[in-house]
Design an enzyme around this catalytic site. Sequence first.
Site, mmCIF file in Angstrom:
data_model
loop_
_atom_site.group_PDB
_atom_site.id
_atom_site.type_symbol
_atom_site.label_atom_id
_atom_site.label_comp_id
_atom_site.label_asym_id
_atom_site.label_seq_id
_atom_site.Cartn_x
_atom_site.Cartn_y
_atom_site.Cartn_z
ATOM 1 N N LYS A 1 0.829 -1.203 0.000
ATOM 2 C CA LYS A 1 0.000 0.000 0.000
ATOM 3 C C LYS A 1 0.863 1.251 0.000
ATOM 4 O O LYS A 1 1.904 1.298 0.657
ATOM 5 C CB LYS A 1 -0.916 0.005 1.226
ATOM 6 N N ARG B 1 0.428 5.729 0.220
ATOM 7 C CA ARG B 1 -0.477 6.847 0.507
ATOM 8 C C ARG B 1 0.011 8.095 -0.228
ATOM 9 O O ARG B 1 0.904 8.795 0.262
ATOM 10 C CB ARG B 1 -0.536 7.128 2.010
ATOM 11 N N THR C 1 -12.593 6.360 6.946
ATOM 12 C CA THR C 1 -13.484 6.590 5.801
ATOM 13 C C THR C 1 -13.766 5.300 5.046
ATOM 14 O O THR C 1 -14.617 5.275 4.161
ATOM 15 C CB THR C 1 -12.871 7.603 4.823
ATOM 16 N N ALA C 2 -13.039 4.248 5.377
ATOM 17 C CA ALA C 2 -13.176 2.916 4.760
ATOM 18 C C ALA C 2 -12.735 2.890 3.304
ATOM 19 O O ALA C 2 -12.912 1.877 2.633
ATOM 20 C CB ALA C 2 -14.609 2.387 4.871
ATOM 21 N N THR D 1 -9.541 2.995 2.294
ATOM 22 C CA THR D 1 -8.420 2.053 2.280
ATOM 23 C C THR D 1 -8.922 0.625 2.382
ATOM 24 O O THR D 1 -8.469 -0.272 1.657
ATOM 25 C CB THR D 1 -7.460 2.349 3.437
#
Length: 330
Positions: free
Chosen positions: A206, A208, A237-238, A240
């Site tokens: 991952k 960012r 915020t879900a 990811t």
Amino acid sequence: MTASLQRGYDKRLMLFSGRANPVLADRIAGQLGVDLGPITLKTFSNDEVYCRFDESIRGADVFLVQPMCGNPETGVNANDALLELLVMVDAAVGASAHRVIAVTPWYGYSRQDKKSAPREPISARMVARTLEAVGVDRVLTMDLHAGQLQGFFGIPVDHMTALMMLADHFAGLDDDLVVVAPDAGRVKLNKQFATRMGAGLAILDKERPAQQVAEINQVIGDVRGKTAIIVDDIIDTAGTLRAAGEAVARAGARRVFAAATHPVFSGRAFENLVASPFERIVVTDTIPLQPGAPSTIDVVSCAPLLADSIRRIFTDDSVSEVFGGKNHLF
């Protein structure tokens, strides 16, 4: 003559709730077999917070249940909750409590634990210093975003984890399980989770590019045809989590689940979860669910764990024995 004066001392445990999560506080009180102490909390018309303990707390061990989160039902936001905790601590210290323990399972500002760019604050450290400045004697918290946050305090910090209860929730789900770490920083936690469940381990690559934005490049490990469980400490915020779930599904996972301790659920979280491939999303009640939560969310209460920890702190027993000394997962 003697160099000390000894007298009998009966310890008292008193439990109070702020307005951030009174339901959790009530569950903890039920586990302890006590009633929540009477306290007046309100917000004036100019948005200042007021607190008063409605009975004597002199000489008592005062436990204040207040995660640093908002609660639409009681009308407080995350910053209100933090300030309310501070005034509760100050009032307890001024009322001659023997010890004041902040029970804050969700530690606010925990993700702001370092400088990612010049001229940024280290807000998690500032919160720790502020709690110490108003006189808190001890902090009881759960699944800090980084275990090193304990180093911001000069007082005891009891760091609980929901790892075991979340793992037990999935017990008996499938024989062919794989636990998926959402990033390299969560590998140690997910390894413990996988070991408890006898499952394999995979990792997501991952990046960012910006705050609250995540890009999943690839899945490292074998998830094809398996039941995958993505485990993290926070769902905000879900975005990811949704990207992680989609990446695992594209890699061939047969079923996809998610688990996290803290259901922050801000912004478009519910929309992202509805559009995600997750069969179930399992969280704890460290933060109250916002209205309109999808039916795919299961909530596991952390009240028994926190009540056991509170009881041990009160009686000066070992808190780490709750986990056999294995609560340092980061």
